[in-house]
Design a protein around this motif. Structure first.
Motif, PDB file in Angstrom:
ATOM      1  N   GLU A  74      25.180  28.524 -15.153  1.00  0.00           N
ATOM      2  CA  GLU A  74      24.701  28.112 -13.836  1.00  0.00           C
ATOM      3  C   GLU A  74      25.610  27.071 -13.188  1.00  0.00           C
ATOM      4  O   GLU A  74      25.865  27.123 -11.976  1.00  0.00           O
ATOM      5  CB  GLU A  74      23.278  27.554 -13.940  1.00  0.00           C
ATOM      6  N   ASN A  75      26.091  26.126 -13.953  1.00  0.00           N
ATOM      7  CA  ASN A  75      26.931  25.075 -13.384  1.00  0.00           C
ATOM      8  C   ASN A  75      28.235  25.637 -12.838  1.00  0.00           C
ATOM      9  O   ASN A  75      28.699  25.234 -11.764  1.00  0.00           O
ATOM     10  CB  ASN A  75      27.229  24.003 -14.437  1.00  0.00           C
ATOM     11  N   GLU A  76      28.807  26.584 -13.564  1.00  0.00           N
ATOM     12  CA  GLU A  76      30.047  27.214 -13.096  1.00  0.00           C
ATOM     13  C   GLU A  76      29.791  28.017 -11.828  1.00  0.00           C
ATOM     14  O   GLU A  76      30.611  28.017 -10.896  1.00  0.00           O
ATOM     15  CB  GLU A  76      30.608  28.109 -14.199  1.00  0.00           C
ATOM     16  N   PHE A  77      28.643  28.691 -11.779  1.00  0.00           N
ATOM     17  CA  PHE A  77      28.282  29.436 -10.574  1.00  0.00           C
ATOM     18  C   PHE A  77      28.111  28.493  -9.390  1.00  0.00           C
ATOM     19  O   PHE A  77      28.600  28.760  -8.286  1.00  0.00           O
ATOM     20  CB  PHE A  77      26.989  30.223 -10.807  1.00  0.00           C
ATOM     21  N   THR A  78      27.436  27.391  -9.601  1.00  0.00           N
ATOM     22  CA  THR A  78      27.171  26.435  -8.526  1.00  0.00           C
ATOM     23  C   THR A  78      28.466  25.882  -7.940  1.00  0.00           C
ATOM     24  O   THR A  78      28.629  25.804  -6.714  1.00  0.00           O
ATOM     25  CB  THR A  78      26.303  25.268  -9.039  1.00  0.00           C
ATOM     26  N   GLU A  95      37.034  32.318  -9.289  1.00  0.00           N
ATOM     27  CA  GLU A  95      37.063  30.876  -9.508  1.00  0.00           C
ATOM     28  C   GLU A  95      36.776  30.513 -10.965  1.00  0.00           C
ATOM     29  O   GLU A  95      37.128  29.422 -11.416  1.00  0.00           O
ATOM     30  CB  GLU A  95      36.049  30.187  -8.595  1.00  0.00           C
ATOM     31  N   ASN A  96      36.138  31.423 -11.691  1.00  0.00           N
ATOM     32  CA  ASN A  96      35.813  31.168 -13.092  1.00  0.00           C
ATOM     33  C   ASN A  96      36.704  31.938 -14.054  1.00  0.00           C
ATOM     34  O   ASN A  96      36.344  32.170 -15.209  1.00  0.00           O
ATOM     35  CB  ASN A  96      34.336  31.469 -13.346  1.00  0.00           C
ATOM     36  N   GLY A  97      37.872  32.338 -13.570  1.00  0.00           N
ATOM     37  CA  GLY A  97      38.899  32.880 -14.441  1.00  0.00           C
ATOM     38  C   GLY A  97      38.745  34.329 -14.847  1.00  0.00           C
ATOM     39  O   GLY A  97      39.442  34.791 -15.749  1.00  0.00           O
ATOM     40  N   VAL A  98      37.835  35.066 -14.195  1.00  0.00           N
ATOM     41  CA  VAL A  98      37.679  36.492 -14.507  1.00  0.00           C
ATOM     42  C   VAL A  98      38.811  37.276 -13.846  1.00  0.00           C
ATOM     43  O   VAL A  98      39.122  37.055 -12.670  1.00  0.00           O
ATOM     44  CB  VAL A  98      36.311  37.010 -14.013  1.00  0.00           C
ATOM     45  N   ILE A 152      24.814  39.004 -10.864  1.00  0.00           N
ATOM     46  CA  ILE A 152      26.085  39.463 -11.436  1.00  0.00           C
ATOM     47  C   ILE A 152      26.782  38.330 -12.187  1.00  0.00           C
ATOM     48  O   ILE A 152      27.288  38.504 -13.303  1.00  0.00           O
ATOM     49  CB  ILE A 152      27.010  40.011 -10.325  1.00  0.00           C
ATOM     50  N   ALA A 153      26.787  37.142 -11.589  1.00  0.00           N
ATOM     51  CA  ALA A 153      27.526  36.017 -12.164  1.00  0.00           C
ATOM     52  C   ALA A 153      27.030  35.634 -13.552  1.00  0.00           C
ATOM     53  O   ALA A 153      27.824  35.213 -14.406  1.00  0.00           O
ATOM     54  CB  ALA A 153      27.444  34.813 -11.228  1.00  0.00           C
ATOM     55  N   MET A 154      25.724  35.796 -13.779  1.00  0.00           N
ATOM     56  CA  MET A 154      25.171  35.393 -15.067  1.00  0.00           C
ATOM     57  C   MET A 154      25.695  36.226 -16.242  1.00  0.00           C
ATOM     58  O   MET A 154      25.490  35.881 -17.398  1.00  0.00           O
ATOM     59  CB  MET A 154      23.645  35.429 -15.021  1.00  0.00           C
ATOM     60  N   MET A 155      26.383  37.343 -15.942  1.00  0.00           N
ATOM     61  CA  MET A 155      27.026  38.120 -17.000  1.00  0.00           C
ATOM     62  C   MET A 155      28.333  37.472 -17.449  1.00  0.00           C
ATOM     63  O   MET A 155      28.868  37.811 -18.509  1.00  0.00           O
ATOM     64  CB  MET A 155      27.335  39.536 -16.508  1.00  0.00           C
ATOM     65  N   TYR A 156      28.863  36.540 -16.620  1.00  0.00           N
ATOM     66  CA  TYR A 156      30.195  36.012 -16.866  1.00  0.00           C
ATOM     67  C   TYR A 156      30.269  34.492 -17.010  1.00  0.00           C
ATOM     68  O   TYR A 156      31.290  33.983 -17.473  1.00  0.00           O
ATOM     69  CB  TYR A 156      31.130  36.421 -15.708  1.00  0.00           C
TER      70      TYR A 156
END
Length: 447
Positions: A290-294, A135-138, A283-287
Motif C-alpha cells: 500500500e505504501n508503494e502504491f500511495t 514507479e515501483n520498478g516493474v 492491479i497494484a496489489m499484485m506487485y
C-alpha cells in the motif's frame, strides 16, 4: 509463443497481405511487416491518397486509394485493418481473413497483458496503472488506444514484461483472443452512429473477456458483470454495490484491508476518479504494498482534457473536460469541479439519450450553455420539460467560440465554468484533443 519476429514471419508466410488504413497504426504495421514479414505481396489501401515517396514505400508495395479502396479486399489472403476503418461489408461477405495489430500482438503476448476498456475512464486507468507499476520498478510498457500502436512496443519484449493496454470498441470488435487480465470499467451510450444499438456496442466491448480461460482474471463494473462468468476469476467493482469484490465509497477502497485514498495529496480531481483509483489499486496489489502504491499515486499527473484546470480568467475558474462524450461524465464534472457555475454542453449528435442529463440539470443550480447539434437537442428537451427549475439559466450558442464568450459574461465571479460536452467532437473538430485545445485558446483570449 512470444518470439515476435518469428511469429510475424510465420503468420504472413506466402500470403498476399493488405494494410487497410495508413494512419498511425497502418504505418506501424507496415514497418513490422517490411522488417519481419514473409508475405508474397504487400498492398496498402486507404480512402486518402498515400504519398509513396514521402512514406518511403518501394514500387513493390501496391497502393489502392480513393473512394473504392475497400472493393479490392477479396484479392488478398489477409487484411490488417486499422481500428479507425469501418468495413463496408460484414465479415460473412468477405473471403479474405480480417486481422489487426492487436489480434496478432495478443496471440503472442496475451499472458503478459492487462487490457482496459470501457466507455469512460480507460485512458486515465491505463495511464495510472502503468505509472504505479513503472514507479515501483516493474518492467512494463503502455500501448493501444492511448495512442501507441502495439507493434511499436513489441520488439524486445521479455517474458516478465507487463503490457498495460487500452482497448477501444473498434480494436475489440473482431478480436478472438482476450488478455490475461481484463478490466471493463463501464458502459454508456456511445458510438451508436456505428453500432446502432447499445447491445451491439456492448458485444464489441465484450471481446475483452469473451475469449478468456478459467485461469484468467476479469475485473468488471458490477452493473454489467456477466452472470455466466461467476464461477471463473471474475471480480466486480462498484461505488454503489457494497457486495462488490472491490467497493469504493467516501474516499475508501474496500478490497482486503480498507485503503484510504490520500485525497489531499493526489491531483486526480473528482469522486468518479476514486473508482478509477480503486481499479488501479486492485492491479497494484499484485506487485506492491500500500505504501508503494500511495507514493506512486501521489506523483501521477492527470491526462489533458479530463477535468483539467485551465486557468482563472475574469475571476472564473475554467476547466477542460473535452473527453466527455456521455451524460454520466458531464454529471460527474458538475459534481467534481469546485463551485460549478456554468457548464458548456453539446457537439456532434450521435443520437444518445440525454434524459438523465436533463433530469439532473433540472435540479442542479448551474447555468447551462448548449451548443452545436446535440446541444440544440438538449436545449429543446429542457424547454419542453415542465418541472425544470428556472429555464432562464439555460442558453444556446451556435459554436464553442460563442459559448465561451457567453460563459465569460454570465458565470459569477468566483465560480467555475466547465466544458463537459457529453457529445463527440467529430465533424466540428478532428478529435476531443483539438476541441480541448481550442477551448484553452479561447479562454486565454479572454484575458
Amino acid at each position: 509463443m512470444n518470439n515476435f519476429s518469428d511469429y510475424i514471419n510465420q503468420y504472413t508466410n506466402g500470403k498476399k497481405v493488405c494494410i487497410l488504413g495508413f494512419g498511425r497504426e497502418g504505418k506501424s504495421t507496415y514497418r513490422i511487416l517490411e522488417k519481419y514479414g514473409a508475405q508474397a505481396s504487400l498492398a496498402i489501401a486507404d480512402l486518402n491518397n498515400v504519398d509513396r515517396e514521402a512514406n518511403g514505400l518501394p514500387e513493390s508495395v501496391e497502393l489502392i486509394c480513393g473512394k473504392d479502396y475497400q472493393s479490392c479486399l477479396d484479392r488478398f489472403d489477409m487484411v490488417f485493418k486499422s481500428p479507425g476503418i469501418v468495413l463496408e461489408k460484414p465479415l460473412s461477405e468477405l473471403s479474405c481473413y480480417i486481422t489487426c495489430e492487436t489480434q496478432v500482438f495478443f496471440e503472442c503476448f496475451r499472458e503478459q497483458i492487462i487490457g482496459i476498456t470501457g466507455t469512460k475512464g480507460k485512458s486515465t486507468v491505463t495511464s495510472l496503472i502503468y505509472h504505479v507499476l513503472h514507479e515501483n520498478g516493474v518492467d512494463c510498457r503502455i500501448a493501444g488506444n492511448i495512442g501507441i500502436p502495439v507493434f511499436d512496443i513489441a520488439e524486445g519484449m521479455e517474458e516478465n514484461t507487463v503490457v498495460v493496454c487500452e482497448l477501444s470498441c473498434h480494436q475489440l470488435e473482431y478480436m478472438t483472443v482476450s488478455p490475461k487480465y481484463a478490466i471493463f470499467l463501464n458502459l454508456y451510450e456511445e458510438h451508436l452512429d456505428h453500432y446502432g444499438t447499445l447491445e451491439n456496442y456492448y458485444n464489441a466491448k465484450k471481446n475483452i473477456y469473451l475469449h478468456q480461460n478459467s485461469e484468467d482474471d476479469l475485473l468488471i463494473n458490477s452493473d454489467i458483470a456477466p452472470k455466466e462468468y461467476n464461477t471463473w476469476h471474475t471480480y466486480t467493482v462498484s461505488d454503489k454495490d457494497k457486495s462488490a469484490d472491490v467497493y469504493v465509497k467516501d474516499g475508501v477502497i474496500y478490497y482486503g484491508d480498507p485503503y484510504v485514498i490520500p485525497v489531499d495529496r493526489i491531483k486526480l480531481l473528482g469522486v468518479h476518479n476514486h473508482y478509477n483509483i480503486a481499479v488501479a489499486y486492485y492491479i497494484a496489489m499484485m506487485y506492491m504494498d500500500e505504501n508503494e502504491f500511495t507514493e506512486a499515486l501521489c506523483t501521477f499527473e492527470p491526462l489533458s482534457h479530463r477535468l483539467e484546470y485551465v486557468d482563472t480568467v475574469r475571476g472564473i475558474r475554467w476547466y477542460d473536460d473535452s473527453i466527455s462524450t456521455a451524460c454520466a461524465t458531464a454529471i460527474s464534472a458538475l459534481q467534481s469541479v469546485p463551485g460549478a457555475g456554468t457548464i458548456l454542453i453539446g457537439g456532434m449528435d450521435r443520437g444518445i439519450d440525454y434524459t438523465s442529463l436533463v433530469d439532473f440539470l433540472a435540479d442542479f443550480n448551474v447555468k447551462v450553455i448548449c451548443m452545436e447539434a446535440s446541444g440544440k437537442r438538449v436545449y429543446d428537451m429542457i424547454q419542453a420539460k415542465d418541472d425544470f427549475k428556472d429555464k432562464s439559466r439555460v442558453y444556446y450558442a451556435d459554436h464553442l467560440e460563442d459559448a465561451v464568450k457567453l460563459a465569460a459574461e454570465i458565470t459569477p465571479e468566483g465560480k467555475s465554468c466547465v466544458m463537459s460536452p457529453a457529445a463527440a467532437s467529430y465533424g466540428i473538430f478532428k478529435n476531443f484533443e483539438e476541441r480541448g485545445d481550442a477551448f484553452k485558446k479561447l479562454v486565454a483570449g479572454l484575458e
